[in-house]
Design an enzyme around this catalytic site. Structure first.
Site, short mmCIF file in Angstrom:
data_model
loop_
_atom_site.label_atom_id
_atom_site.label_comp_id
_atom_site.label_asym_id
_atom_site.label_seq_id
_atom_site.Cartn_x
_atom_site.Cartn_y
_atom_site.Cartn_z
N ASN A 157 -26.03 10.76 29.75
CA ASN A 157 -26.88 9.75 29.11
C ASN A 157 -27.85 10.33 28.07
OD1 ASN A 157 -26.79 8.93 32.37
ND2 ASN A 157 -26.01 7.42 30.93
N ILE B 50 -32.00 9.52 24.47
CA ILE B 50 -31.78 9.12 25.85
C ILE B 50 -31.29 7.68 25.92
CG2 ILE B 50 -32.89 8.88 28.12
CD1 ILE B 50 -35.15 10.75 26.87
N CYS B 51 -30.22 7.45 26.65
CA CYS B 51 -29.73 6.09 26.87
C CYS B 51 -30.34 5.58 28.17
CB CYS B 51 -28.20 6.09 26.94
SG CYS B 51 -27.53 4.44 27.09
N LEU B 52 -31.40 4.80 28.02
CA LEU B 52 -32.12 4.25 29.18
C LEU B 52 -32.66 2.90 28.76
CD1 LEU B 52 -33.28 4.84 32.07
CD2 LEU B 52 -35.29 5.77 30.92
N ASP C 227 -22.85 3.92 31.41
CA ASP C 227 -23.54 3.60 30.15
C ASP C 227 -23.83 4.91 29.42
OD1 ASP C 227 -24.83 2.20 28.17
OD2 ASP C 227 -26.71 1.96 29.28
#
Length: 153
Positions: free
Chosen positions: A78, A85-87, A122
């Site tokens: 992620n 950052i994929c959050l 994701d």
């Protein structure tokens, strides 16, 4: 003005009562430019690693989320090679889950949790994500190697 007083309050709280393994401070005396460190959690591939992050707080904070990225390279599904950052908490609705009631401490704790529990469904890094899903031992080995190479003091 709201941004300045809120940031001062948040930084004061982070200085006096930081969450375990997290620290955050102002960078170069700039109000909207912060630095943070997250210690890799025990029993994770990032254990004993010290990861540096850059936090840019927008003028519209808290109505807009801060931009946070890793400065320390990390092997994670992620987090991409630029440290992004994929959050969902780092994005505004409808795609994200940012709310003005959240704060920098919450975000850093969530990133620490994401480090311990990646979300391979994701991903930002598809190849690392499939390695995590289908060959976890190899993923853990790579993540430990990167932690030793880039995040050891």
């Amino acid at each position: 003005m709201q941004r300045a007083s809120r940031l001062a309050r948040e930084l004061s709280l982070l200085a006096t009562e930081p969450p375990p393994g997290v620290s955050c401070w102002q960078h170069r005396g700039q109000l909207g430019e912060l630095r943070a460190q997250i210690l890799g959690g025990a029993d994770t591939a990032y254990e004993k690693g010290i990861f540096n992050l850059e936090i840019i707080v927008p003028e519209r904070y808290p109505f807009e989320p801060p931009k946070i990225r890793f400065l320390t390279p990390i092997y994670h599904p992620n987090i991409d090679s630029a440290g992004r950052i994929c959050l969902d908490l780092l994005k505004l609705p409808p795609k994200g889950a940012w709310r003005p009631s959240l704060n920098i401490c919450t975000l850093l704790t969530s990133i620490q949790l994401l480090m311990a529990e990646p979300n391979p469904d994701d991903p930002l890094m598809a190849d690392i994500s499939s390695e995590y899903k289908y060959n976890k031992q190899l993923f853990l080995q790579h993540a430990r190697e990167w932690t030793q190479k880039y995040a050891s003091q």
